[in-house]
Design an enzyme around this catalytic site. Structure first.
Site, PDB file in Angstrom:
ATOM      1  CG  ASP A 288       2.356  28.135  -8.617  1.00  0.00           C
ATOM      2  OD1 ASP A 288       2.314  28.983  -9.536  1.00  0.00           O
ATOM      3  OD2 ASP A 288       3.396  27.815  -8.028  1.00  0.00           O
ATOM      4  CD  GLU A 289       3.577  33.420  -8.485  1.00  0.00           C
ATOM      5  OE1 GLU A 289       3.399  34.653  -8.381  1.00  0.00           O
ATOM      6  OE2 GLU A 289       4.525  32.911  -9.106  1.00  0.00           O
TER       7      GLU A 289
ATOM      8  CG  ASP B  61       5.209  31.348  -5.637  1.00  0.00           C
ATOM      9  OD1 ASP B  61       4.732  30.401  -6.305  1.00  0.00           O
ATOM     10  OD2 ASP B  61       6.312  31.873  -5.885  1.00  0.00           O
TER      11      ASP B  61
HETATM   12 MG   LIG Z   1       5.328  28.723  -7.487  1.00  0.00          MG
END
Ligand SMILES: [Mg+2]
Length: 386
Positions: free
Chosen positions: A103-104, A10
């Site tokens: 973004d994960e 993350d």
């Molecule tokens: Mg993040």
């Protein structure tokens, strides 16, 4: 000793991190990405968060609680570009990458053949460092035996977090955490649980079944299983709109036998095409990648004139692409095959050349047999060890 193989990563304050990578003078400052007029804050640096800025928050309010906030407008296109580069780096570690937001994502490093927990931790720490070296953004990692624990771990100690939860310690890891750390426990549920005195995950186990039932309804058993750290979901690599299909093999010892490497790559094509057919897709581009023990790597690719759903059109390209990529006469640690240029299938009525039609029928029969007997049942010539 069981090895933790599921990774959740993350990125930390992703949009702000990207802006800071593009403009390092923003580092260490109270920075937020968001629109100025009637806008919303979509990402805030940790310095800005300490000042009371959170997401999503109206920009005007953010500027009130934090008057020296540096507001940066959204830069079109650039976050997606960084996201792609981030997950490309992940795919260099394992083909089992499940991206679940910009973004994960989850990685499964289990099939990569690392023999010890220390070896897995080293390669994942290496990825965290490589992301920083290449992209200048920081990412937090959780490494555990399942997705649930990995995801909770990655969010626990941001930014630049790295938490390993050894297999077998899941329940002990969760017990002292705030109840709101469990997925599905939103702020509202968390508040009502805290009113009942359920503050930590371990508090759930001290409550009678009737109370848990009244709070969670029929989901109460699932809630307890989660609180024990149980989760058997797999990392889903090939989802419906997969952009590519890939497979890789890390050799137990470095190898330099060309025929052996070619055999391995061919076997991968034989593994991937049935999945592609099962998804109802066709692919056009074959990319072969080789990696040396010092992580230096090279790749070579070729696109067919049109997308196909059969193994055979790719076979003649394996050897030439391997030769093109493997230029240094050094032993290899890893070889991988990627099939991309994914397209939906041709219309049903499209005419096929007679030979192709026969091979298609054969492929369908093979797929059905494989499915019936387990994929080890049928071994093609290319996969037989000499
Ligand atoms: Mg993040």
């Amino acid at each position: 000793m069981p090895i933790p193989t599921i990774v959740h990563l993350d990125a930390d304050a992703f949009f702000v991190s990207v802006e800071q990578a593009l403009n390092p003078s923003l580092r260490g400052k109270k920075v937020a990405v968001g629109g100025r007029e009637r806008g919303i804050i979509s990402s805030a640096s940790y310095e800005a968060r300490a000042c009371g800025v959170y997401t999503p928050m109206p920009t005007q309010r953010a500027l009130k609680v934090c008057p020296d906030l540096v507001l940066v407008p959204h830069t079109a296109g650039v976050y997606g570009e960084y996201s792609r580069k981030l997950f490309d780096l992940c795919e260099q570690l394992t083909p089992y990458v499940e991206r679940n937001s910009i973004d994960e994502g989850y990685l499964d490093v289990g099939p990569c053949g690392h023999k010890t927990a220390a070896a897995v931790e080293a390669v994942v720490r290496g990825l965290q460092q490589r992301i920083w070296d290449r992209l200048q953004i920081t990412v937090s990692f959780g490494l555990a035996s399942n997705k649930l624990i990995a995801a909770i771990a990655s969010k626990l100690r941001k930014p630049r977090g790295f938490i390993v939860v050894p297999p077998g310690t899941e329940a002990a890891f969760l017990a002292p955490l705030e109840i709101g750390r469990l997925p599905g426990v939103g702020t509202k549920t968390e508040a009502s649980l805290k009113e009942r005195g359920i503050e930590r995950v371990r508090d759930l186990f001290e409550r009678p079944e009737a109370e848990l039932r009244s709070v969670f309804g029929e989901g109460w058993r699932g809630m307890l299983a989660m609180a024990r750290g149980e989760d058997d979901r797999v990392v889903e690599t090939e989802h419906e709109d997969a952009k590519s299909y890939s497979q890789q093999e890390t050799f137990g010892k470095d190898i330099s036998d060309f025929a052996e490497i070619e055999r391995v790559a061919k076997g991968m094509i034989d593994d991937l095409l049935p999945k592609i057919r099962a998804d109802g897709k066709r692919v056009r581009t074959l990319t072969v990648k080789v990696r040396y023990p010092d992580f230096e790597q090279a790749s070579a690719g070729h696109s067919l004139p049109e997308a196909v759903e059969l193994e055979t059109p790719f076979y003649p390209w394996i050897a030439p692409l391997l030769k093109q990529a493997w230029t240094k006469r050094r032993p290899l640690r890893l070889v991988s095959v990627k099939l991309s240029g994914v397209e939906a299938p041709q219309a049903q009525l499209e005419m096929f050349a007679e030979g192709d039609e026969k091979r298609k029928r054969l492929a369908a029969t093979l797929d059905a047999l494989k499915a019936a007997r387990g994929s080890g049942a049928i071994v093609r010539g290319a996969q037989i060890k000499k």
